[in-house]
Design an enzyme around this catalytic site. Sequence first.
Site, PDB file in Angstrom:
ATOM      1  N   GLU A 120       0.828  -1.211   0.000  1.00  0.00           N
ATOM      2  CA  GLU A 120       0.000   0.000   0.000  1.00  0.00           C
ATOM      3  C   GLU A 120       0.862   1.261   0.000  1.00  0.00           C
ATOM      4  O   GLU A 120       1.937   1.298   0.593  1.00  0.00           O
ATOM      5  CB  GLU A 120      -0.907  -0.003   1.240  1.00  0.00           C
ATOM      6  CG  GLU A 120      -1.843  -1.207   1.258  1.00  0.00           C
ATOM      7  CD  GLU A 120      -2.887  -1.158   2.366  1.00  0.00           C
ATOM      8  OE1 GLU A 120      -3.978  -1.692   2.153  1.00  0.00           O
ATOM      9  OE2 GLU A 120      -2.618  -0.598   3.443  1.00  0.00           O
ATOM     10  N   CYS A 126      -0.856   7.117   9.295  1.00  0.00           N
ATOM     11  CA  CYS A 126       0.337   6.467   9.866  1.00  0.00           C
ATOM     12  C   CYS A 126      -0.078   5.252  10.686  1.00  0.00           C
ATOM     13  O   CYS A 126      -0.979   5.341  11.515  1.00  0.00           O
ATOM     14  CB  CYS A 126       1.046   7.401  10.841  1.00  0.00           C
ATOM     15  SG  CYS A 126       1.740   8.841  10.081  1.00  0.00           S
TER      16      CYS A 126
HETATM   17  N1  SAH Z   1       8.881   1.833  10.223  1.00  0.00           N
HETATM   18  C1  SAH Z   1       9.178   3.197  10.142  1.00  0.00           C
HETATM   19  C2  SAH Z   1       8.345   3.926   9.109  1.00  0.00           C
HETATM   20  C3  SAH Z   1       6.896   3.558   9.040  1.00  0.00           C
HETATM   21  S1  SAH Z   1       5.906   4.003  10.420  1.00  0.00           S
HETATM   22  C4  SAH Z   1       9.038   3.866  11.489  1.00  0.00           C
HETATM   23  O1  SAH Z   1       8.546   3.237  12.411  1.00  0.00           O
HETATM   24  O2  SAH Z   1       9.472   5.004  11.607  1.00  0.00           O
HETATM   25  C5  SAH Z   1       5.758   5.755  10.222  1.00  0.00           C
HETATM   26  C6  SAH Z   1       5.349   6.490  11.489  1.00  0.00           C
HETATM   27  O3  SAH Z   1       4.034   6.125  11.877  1.00  0.00           O
HETATM   28  C7  SAH Z   1       6.237   6.177  12.687  1.00  0.00           C
HETATM   29  O4  SAH Z   1       6.671   7.354  13.320  1.00  0.00           O
HETATM   30  C8  SAH Z   1       5.318   5.403  13.611  1.00  0.00           C
HETATM   31  O5  SAH Z   1       5.689   5.567  14.955  1.00  0.00           O
HETATM   32  C9  SAH Z   1       3.966   6.011  13.279  1.00  0.00           C
HETATM   33  N2  SAH Z   1       2.833   5.162  13.614  1.00  0.00           N
HETATM   34  C10 SAH Z   1       2.743   3.829  13.556  1.00  0.00           C
HETATM   35  N3  SAH Z   1       1.512   3.422  13.944  1.00  0.00           N
HETATM   36  C11 SAH Z   1       0.820   4.539  14.254  1.00  0.00           C
HETATM   37  C12 SAH Z   1      -0.517   4.782  14.702  1.00  0.00           C
HETATM   38  N4  SAH Z   1      -1.375   3.800  14.881  1.00  0.00           N
HETATM   39  N5  SAH Z   1      -0.887   6.046  14.910  1.00  0.00           N
HETATM   40  C13 SAH Z   1      -0.034   7.075  14.697  1.00  0.00           C
HETATM   41  N6  SAH Z   1       1.226   6.905  14.254  1.00  0.00           N
HETATM   42  C14 SAH Z   1       1.655   5.652  14.054  1.00  0.00           C
END
Ligand code: SAH
Length: 339
Positions: free
Chosen positions: A83, A325
């Site tokens: 995605e 995110c």
């Molecule tokens: N794996 C990498 C990039 C993808 S996640 C990382 O963790 O940085 C991208 C961002 O989304 C990260 O900062 C993560 O902490 C955030 N994220 C993941 N799940 C989320 C959620 N349910 N709500 C808000 N942010 C979230």
Amino acid sequence: MINLLEDYFELQNKLNVEKFRISQIKNWAFKKKITDINLMTDLPKTLREELSIDFHVLELDSFIEGRDSTKFVFRTKDGHFVESVLINEKDHYTLCISTQIGCAVGCKFCVSTIGGLLRNLSFAEIVDQYFYISIFKNVFIRNIVFMGMGEPLANFDNLKKATLIFLKEFDLSKRHITISTSAYTNYLKRLKEDNLLNKLNLAISLNASSDETRKSLMPNVVGSLKDVFELLKTYPLEPRRRITIEYVLIKDVNSSLKDAKNLVNLLKNLKHKIKVNLIPYNESPILPFERPNESDIYKFQQELLKNDISCTIRWSKGLELAAACGHLSRIRTFDMINI
Ligand code: SAH
Ligand code: SF4
């Protein structure tokens, strides 16, 4: 049959044509977004008839448009889903790209890691998310964020190859590409030493102000907060550039005033090098957490601002599409939402 993306680094060998012909083909495809070889009018007709080129490695499964973002679901050649989310900003487009199928980091608040890691995406699969969507929407996508499914630095070589192609073929600026990472210290060290990737924007997913909370939220992450900050202290940064510290705010988990004060303590020596981006938790029907109420979110932000730490709140777009995110996944979340 050759594939322009998959065979990108061996086109000369595979195509067996003069170098400038390869430049012409790349120019049509990447710059002019024309992938029908018959329309490549500066190639001799005989050559056009001879050549057999595939331009994509992904197939579009479906897409869905929301208020300010579009979520795309692709199918890989081996039948998995990937995605990506195109986000309409005020004056440009940003594409959130996936780098792996699944994720091994195991963050408790993130849908991408459910079912673990299946495999890395190839560099061609990473680039095609951008290439495909640019053609499909017929827009110039100025910014890329590696914030989709997966831990980008765990797929380092393909991330680097894809970045090379983004810079060279799509004329993107290093300043408009962001790597977001869970910051395993071994990965971070490698990134720091890489003279190409360390020029991109860096976002560290901190998500906690103590190792204990961080470990409980991000169980597989390797290295302590101290190690992360030790590396960041000497991270090469161009003048006026800052490292983003991402912090998902989850109700009753890491969003109290005490957590904010601990975070201030942790960051105070790096004030001039960082900016904090608070991400109010995006809820998902398959995860147990909740988003804090707005006043707690603003209180948390105020505590950082009061201490001179630059801090913004990211109200994620695409919530209504399960495209925010932490929502991207290899199971079709698509099927779980009612629109
Ligand atoms: N794996 C990498 C990039 C993808 S996640 C990382 O963790 O940085 C991208 C961002 O989304 C990260 O900062 C993560 O902490 C955030 N994220 C993941 N799940 C989320 C959620 N349910 N709500 C808000 N942010 C979230
Ligand atoms: Fe992986 Fe990032 Fe999700 Fe954590 S937040 S599971 S590192 S994609």
